[in-house]
Scaffold this active site. Structure first.
Site, PDB file in Angstrom:
ATOM      1  N   TYR A  90      10.525 -10.333 -10.250  1.00 47.73           N
ATOM      2  CA  TYR A  90       9.640 -11.356  -9.694  1.00 47.73           C
ATOM      3  C   TYR A  90      10.445 -12.597  -9.338  1.00 47.73           C
ATOM      4  O   TYR A  90      11.210 -13.080 -10.153  1.00 47.73           O
ATOM      5  CB  TYR A  90       8.558 -11.741 -10.713  1.00 47.73           C
ATOM      6  CG  TYR A  90       7.183 -11.340 -10.226  1.00 47.73           C
ATOM      7  CD1 TYR A  90       6.641 -11.937  -9.101  1.00 47.73           C
ATOM      8  CD2 TYR A  90       6.457 -10.340 -10.879  1.00 47.73           C
ATOM      9  CE1 TYR A  90       5.397 -11.546  -8.629  1.00 47.73           C
ATOM     10  CE2 TYR A  90       5.212  -9.948 -10.407  1.00 47.73           C
ATOM     11  CZ  TYR A  90       4.682 -10.563  -9.277  1.00 47.73           C
ATOM     12  OH  TYR A  90       3.468 -10.175  -8.798  1.00 47.73           O
ATOM     13  N   GLU A 128       8.988 -15.463  -7.353  1.00 40.87           N
ATOM     14  CA  GLU A 128       8.130 -16.399  -6.608  1.00 40.87           C
ATOM     15  C   GLU A 128       8.856 -17.711  -6.388  1.00 40.87           C
ATOM     16  O   GLU A 128       9.515 -18.232  -7.286  1.00 40.87           O
ATOM     17  CB  GLU A 128       6.827 -16.651  -7.376  1.00 40.87           C
ATOM     18  CG  GLU A 128       5.814 -15.548  -7.173  1.00 40.87           C
ATOM     19  CD  GLU A 128       4.495 -15.837  -7.870  1.00 40.87           C
ATOM     20  OE1 GLU A 128       4.384 -16.877  -8.541  1.00 40.87           O
ATOM     21  OE2 GLU A 128       3.585 -14.996  -7.746  1.00 40.87           O
ATOM     22  N   ASP A 177       6.501 -14.077  19.397  1.00 44.54           N
ATOM     23  CA  ASP A 177       6.553 -12.930  18.490  1.00 44.54           C
ATOM     24  C   ASP A 177       7.493 -11.910  19.129  1.00 44.54           C
ATOM     25  O   ASP A 177       7.130 -11.222  20.076  1.00 44.54           O
ATOM     26  CB  ASP A 177       5.137 -12.363  18.330  1.00 44.54           C
ATOM     27  CG  ASP A 177       5.090 -11.144  17.417  1.00 44.54           C
ATOM     28  OD1 ASP A 177       6.165 -10.609  17.084  1.00 44.54           O
ATOM     29  OD2 ASP A 177       3.974 -10.735  17.058  1.00 44.54           O
ATOM     30  N   THR A 197       9.266  -8.627  13.361  1.00 41.03           N
ATOM     31  CA  THR A 197       9.415  -7.600  12.340  1.00 41.03           C
ATOM     32  C   THR A 197      10.904  -7.345  12.221  1.00 41.03           C
ATOM     33  O   THR A 197      11.695  -7.734  13.095  1.00 41.03           O
ATOM     34  CB  THR A 197       8.735  -6.276  12.755  1.00 41.03           C
ATOM     35  OG1 THR A 197       9.267  -5.871  14.019  1.00 41.03           O
ATOM     36  CG2 THR A 197       7.227  -6.432  12.866  1.00 41.03           C
ATOM     37  N   LYS A 234      11.929  -2.700  13.847  1.00 41.99           N
ATOM     38  CA  LYS A 234      11.834  -2.039  15.145  1.00 41.99           C
ATOM     39  C   LYS A 234      13.231  -1.949  15.762  1.00 41.99           C
ATOM     40  O   LYS A 234      14.084  -1.301  15.182  1.00 41.99           O
ATOM     41  CB  LYS A 234      10.792  -2.754  15.994  1.00 41.99           C
ATOM     42  CG  LYS A 234       9.394  -2.614  15.336  1.00 41.99           C
ATOM     43  CD  LYS A 234       8.287  -3.357  16.029  1.00 41.99           C
ATOM     44  CE  LYS A 234       6.994  -3.198  15.237  1.00 41.99           C
ATOM     45  NZ  LYS A 234       5.901  -4.029  15.801  1.00 41.99           N
ATOM     46  N   ARG A 243      11.179  -2.117   6.714  1.00 42.59           N
ATOM     47  CA  ARG A 243       9.862  -2.531   7.165  1.00 42.59           C
ATOM     48  C   ARG A 243       9.549  -3.928   6.614  1.00 42.59           C
ATOM     49  O   ARG A 243       9.556  -4.120   5.402  1.00 42.59           O
ATOM     50  CB  ARG A 243       8.857  -1.513   6.618  1.00 42.59           C
ATOM     51  CG  ARG A 243       7.467  -1.549   7.146  1.00 42.59           C
ATOM     52  CD  ARG A 243       6.846  -0.181   6.956  1.00 42.59           C
ATOM     53  NE  ARG A 243       7.525   0.738   7.857  1.00 42.59           N
ATOM     54  CZ  ARG A 243       7.240   0.838   9.162  1.00 42.59           C
ATOM     55  NH1 ARG A 243       6.257   0.139   9.679  1.00 42.59           N
ATOM     56  NH2 ARG A 243       7.912   1.667   9.926  1.00 42.59           N
TER      57      ARG A 243
HETATM   58  C1  LIG Z   1       4.723  -4.431  15.344  1.00 44.10           C
HETATM   59  C2  LIG Z   1       4.252  -5.771  15.742  1.00 44.10           C
HETATM   60  C3  LIG Z   1       3.685  -6.659  14.809  1.00 44.10           C
HETATM   61  C4  LIG Z   1       3.236  -6.260  13.427  1.00 44.10           C
HETATM   62  O1  LIG Z   1       4.135  -5.849  12.540  1.00 44.10           O
HETATM   63  P1  LIG Z   1       3.659  -5.167  11.175  1.00 44.10           P
HETATM   64  O2  LIG Z   1       4.913  -5.186  10.390  1.00 44.10           O
HETATM   65  O3  LIG Z   1       3.161  -3.809  11.530  1.00 44.10           O
HETATM   66  O4  LIG Z   1       2.592  -6.021  10.581  1.00 44.10           O
HETATM   67  C5  LIG Z   1       3.386  -7.943  15.235  1.00 44.10           C
HETATM   68  N1  LIG Z   1       3.601  -8.327  16.498  1.00 44.10           N
HETATM   69  C6  LIG Z   1       4.101  -7.492  17.426  1.00 44.10           C
HETATM   70  C7  LIG Z   1       4.306  -7.981  18.828  1.00 44.10           C
HETATM   71  C8  LIG Z   1       4.425  -6.184  17.081  1.00 44.10           C
HETATM   72  O5  LIG Z   1       4.887  -5.350  18.014  1.00 44.10           O
END
Ligand SMILES: *Cc1c(COP(=O)(O)O)cnc(C)c1O
Length: 433
Positions: free
Chosen positions: A70, A72, A216, A242, A245, A251
């Site tokens: 932990y 935090e 994003d 993220t 990807k 993840r």
């Molecule tokens: C994949 C994705 C997310 C979300 O990611 P998670 O880890 O699945 O919550 C947010 N924004 C965009 C543009 C994405 O492609």
């Protein structure tokens, strides 16, 4: 070790409170599913644009005993004792990400991309404030204001769309919507948009209407990291991502921001939204950021892009329509209407033959979102296993043959056989079987 030997060894141990049984012995049901998934990831051509194969180093960090701790709070200011090693790990992750993306401040704690986005909203918006993002059906993401997501419930959400004829974002249109809506926050970034987004133009619009600007970059972070895609960092107040990807880490999520937003942002992540950080995941993020600084990773991203272009070109040659007519990044969005097959049918058909992709809405899709008229294809995963342009051409041909000959069992068998040959030549996780 064979299962019988393991059983014997486990049997000899007294129940001392120590959990010494392996997964295979203690929980064969889960172990079998994991093994089957390993085979699936080896045996299928994975074209899901948001998926990838992480390295063994990332897997090791992610599967480590750091899961027990932990921590935090943040490095140097924790709410638990014994965090000295966690501070090392989180500092490495933060400083590597800051260097990689030339960011002033980094928060590596978000458990996922969705949480990263929510943390930005929580730090700068009040419930009922206006938010402007890309429409989900035009390539945006659920967390950018969809009615079924918390973003769409707590904030007043508006969206801009792509030009229906060209499939491109039209910045004059975005400006018009922004002027009408006067949002507190504008979001750029997408899940199924295959073109470069003009972050500078978005920033100018945000400035004009007095909005904050967030990008994003979940899908494109890997290419941004190596400079093969324009970086949003100089233009945006916040950049979320993220890490799993194109960036090819564990993840999870992360947020980059300017110094003056750092304190509120960190407080929005913890204690605003989360409790203890996933320190094993943060360790794996640190490893992934180190990998992203290597020459190998640069070449990998180059190949991801080359492969996407090759796939797009070959599919076009074969008579497929692509939304926007092509790609600047790692993904291709097919408009299947001229092929007489829905997105759902194509997804099912191809997966059965060994090619995994996902159905996807196209702009102004006449089908509902469970059926769809589109198929999204991406090259990050196949590129990680070493495939190059000749294989992309082969995959395009297989997709075409499968769809054109879907009613012919001889054709289906032939495609399956070709897929088998192809995946056998590009093994993943060879020594982990
Ligand atoms: C994949 C994705 C997310 C979300 O990611 P998670 O880890 O699945 O919550 C947010 N924004 C965009 C543009 C994405 O492609």
């Amino acid at each position: 070790m064979r299962v019988e030997e393991e059983k014997e060894k486990n049997g000899k141990q007294k129940n001392s409170g120590k959990q010494i049984k392996t997964l295979a012995v203690f929980d064969p049901q889960v172990a079998r599913a994991v093994a089957a998934e390993m085979r699936r990831q080896q045996d299928k051509i994975i074209l899901i644009a948001s998926e990838n194969y992480v390295s063994q180093a990332v897997l090791q960090a992610q599967g480590s005993i750091l899961t027990n701790k932990y921590a935090e709070g943040y490095p140097g200011a924790r709410f638990y004792g014994g965090c000295e090693n966690m501070d090392v790990v989180e500092e490495l992750a933060r400083s590597r990400a800051a260097a990689l993306f030339a960011a002033e401040h980094v928060n590596v704690q978000p458990h996922a991309g969705a949480v990263a986005n929510l943390a930005v909203y929580l730090s700068v918006l009040k419930p009922g404030d206006r938010l402007l993002g890309m429409e989900l059906a035009h390539g945006g993401h659920l967390t950018h204001g969809s009615a079924v997501n918390v973003s769409g419930k707590y904030y007043q959400c508006f969206s801009y769309r792509v030009d229906p004829r060209s499939g491109y974002l039209d910045m004059d249109e975005v400006r018009k919507v922004a002027r009408r809506v006067l949002p507190r926050l504008i979001i750029a970034g997408a899940s199924s948009y295959s073109r470069i987004i003009d972050f500078a133009a978005f920033a100018r619009i945000a400035d004009e209407v007095g909005a904050l600007f967030m990008v994003d970059m979940a899908h494109i972070a890997g290419m941004v990291a190596v400079g093969l895609h324009p970086s949003p960092v100089p233009h945006a107040h916040f950049v979320t991502s993220t890490t799993h990807k194109t960036l090819r880490g564990p993840r999870g999520g992360m947020i980059l921001c300017r110094k003056d937003f750092a304190r509120d942002l960190d407080r929005a992540v913890f204690p605003g939204l989360q409790g203890g950080p996933l320190m094993h995941i943060i360790a794996a993020k640190a490893v992934a950021f180190k990998e992203a600084q290597t020459e190998d990773f640069y070449r990998y991203q180059q190949n991801v892009l080359k492969n996407a272009r090759a796939l797009a070109e070959e599919l076009k040659e074969l008579g497929f329509n692509l939304v926007s007519g092509g790609t600047d990044n790692h993904l291709v969005l097919l408009d299947l209407r001229n092929k007489g097959i829905t997105g759902q049918e194509a997804e099912l058909l191809l997966d059965e033959l060994g090619i995994t992709a996902n159905k996807n809405a196209i702009p102004d899709d006449p089908q509902n979102r469970l059926i769809t008229s589109g198929l999204r294809l991406g090259t990050p995963a196949v590129t990680s296993r070493g495939m190059q342009e000749p294989e992309m051409k082969q995959i395009a041909a297989l997709i075409n043959t499968a769809i054109a000959g879907r009613k012919d069992s001889i054709v289906r068998t032939r495609v399956k056989r070709e897929v088998k040959k192809l995946v056998a030549a590009f093994p993943v996780y060879q020594n982990m079987r």
